[in-house]
Design an enzyme around this catalytic site. Structure first.
Site, mmCIF file in Angstrom:
data_model
loop_
_atom_site.group_PDB
_atom_site.id
_atom_site.type_symbol
_atom_site.label_atom_id
_atom_site.label_comp_id
_atom_site.label_asym_id
_atom_site.label_seq_id
_atom_site.Cartn_x
_atom_site.Cartn_y
_atom_site.Cartn_z
ATOM 1 N N LYS A 66 0.841 -1.202 0.000
ATOM 2 C CA LYS A 66 0.000 0.000 0.000
ATOM 3 C C LYS A 66 0.874 1.248 0.000
ATOM 4 O O LYS A 66 0.631 2.198 -0.751
ATOM 5 C CB LYS A 66 -0.941 -0.011 1.220
ATOM 6 N N GLN B 8 -4.266 -1.188 9.607
ATOM 7 C CA GLN B 8 -4.329 -2.543 9.065
ATOM 8 C C GLN B 8 -4.926 -3.501 10.096
ATOM 9 O O GLN B 8 -4.513 -3.519 11.256
ATOM 10 C CB GLN B 8 -2.921 -2.994 8.638
ATOM 11 N N ASP C 9 -10.757 3.178 4.280
ATOM 12 C CA ASP C 9 -11.171 1.771 4.219
ATOM 13 C C ASP C 9 -12.692 1.641 4.097
ATOM 14 O O ASP C 9 -13.189 0.562 3.791
ATOM 15 C CB ASP C 9 -10.740 1.044 5.503
HETATM 16 N N1 GUN Z 1 -7.136 -6.549 6.573
HETATM 17 C C1 GUN Z 1 -7.578 -7.307 5.548
HETATM 18 N N2 GUN Z 1 -8.127 -6.524 4.576
HETATM 19 C C2 GUN Z 1 -8.022 -5.255 5.012
HETATM 20 C C3 GUN Z 1 -8.391 -4.000 4.452
HETATM 21 O O1 GUN Z 1 -8.953 -3.887 3.356
HETATM 22 N N3 GUN Z 1 -8.097 -2.903 5.217
HETATM 23 C C4 GUN Z 1 -7.504 -3.000 6.434
HETATM 24 N N4 GUN Z 1 -7.286 -1.877 7.099
HETATM 25 N N5 GUN Z 1 -7.158 -4.140 6.984
HETATM 26 C C5 GUN Z 1 -7.403 -5.263 6.271
#
Ligand code: GUN
Length: 282
Positions: A49, A93, A116
């Site tokens: 990311k 995350q 998100d």
């Molecule tokens: N863990 C698994 N998928 C995601 C996501 O799309 N965003 C975040 N913040 N954590 C995750």
């Protein structure tokens, strides 16, 4: 339906938009990425990311906190980022360690910086069919189906998995696109028969290669959201690719499918948040 070229194209397009907007605003969009602990999967996702941000001209601010961090310390960091005018998006995350309550953390992020799309305000707006920041993986699935010119309107869509991150929001998005939606899960009676009703089958259950040819109507479109490791340590989806490929008319691979779209959508969300916060028209 491959994600690689499509995601690269979308990221390049976002990069061009970022250049244009940054000139007008006299500043760049910024994304804060928080990781807690050392989960290797999370480290990989977070690094991907951050790298994708830099490539698109978005500033990324990484915060890697130890497993031992307290909930109060994490909340204090989020509060600081909520107020920081260089930061337009905040991503924490998941999963978080057991002593931290994920819902409390998600609720602490300002809804307009919630790239998100997990904050209850954004979840509520989505279910009301209003404009909001969309969860990245579901948004990526819709973008992929559209890019590959798969019709959605009036189609029967079966979703397997009812998570807050994928299953529930993709159900809302498919409804918004005028599909007829069934949300199936681990307790669904006769899952193969329910899945065989689908023109579009979306699978997000986290069980390696569980979906086989018996779940798929001939000619159906199959979207595999799973990312698992099998016994040999190989990355596989929730769909048994070799079993389903001869039956489906289109199928997303793992790796190289939906996962790449998630990151492309995160960049898009960060730019959307930047525009809203800075009062720019895209
Ligand atoms: N863990 C698994 N998928 C995601 C996501 O799309 N965003 C975040 N913040 N954590 C995750």
């Amino acid at each position: 339906m491959r994600g690689k070229e499509l995601a690269a194209r979308l990221r390049a397009k976002t990069g061009a938009t970022v250049e244009q907007l940054s000139q007008r605003a006299g500043k760049r969009p910024g994304l804060a990425v928080i990781q807690v602990g050392e989960d290797p999967g999370s480290t990989l996702y977070v690094n991907n990311k951050k790298k994708a941000c830099e490539e698109a001209g978005i500033r990324s601010y990484g915060y890697h906190l130890p497993d031992s961090v307290s909930q109060l310390e994490l909340l204090a960091l989020i509060d600081q980022l909520n107020q920081d005018s260089k930061v337009h998006g905040i991503l924490c995350q998941l999963p978080l360690p057991d002593h931290i309550d994920e819902f409390t953390i998600i609720c602490a992020i300002k809804p307009e910086k919630d790239v998100d799309g997990f904050h209850p305000v954004n979840v509520g707006l989505l279910s009301l069919g209003r404009d909001c920041l969309l969860p990245c993986t579901p948004a990526g699935i819709i973008a992929m189906l559209k890019a590959y010119e798969q019709p959605i309107k009036g189609q029967r869509c079966v979703i397997v998995g009812r998570s807050n991150i994928v299953g529930k929001p993709i159900a809302q998005l498919m409804l918004r696109e005028h599909a007829t939606v069934t949300l199936a899960h681990s307790r669904t009676r006769d899952l193969p028969a329910v899945c065989r009703e689908a023109d579009i089958l979306i699978v997000a259950i986290g069980k390696p290669q569980m979906i086989t040819a018996e779940h798929v109507k001939p000619g159906a479109v199959v979207v595999d959201v799973g990312i698992n490791r099998n016994e040999q340590g190989k990355v596989v989806g929730d769909v048994d690719f070799n079993s389903v490929e001869p039956v489906a008319s289109a199928l997303t691979p793992v790796p190289g499918g939906v996962g790449l779209m998630t990151v492309a959508m995160l960049l898009q969300n960060t730019v959307d948040a930047f525009c809203r916060i800075e009062g720019l028209t895209p």
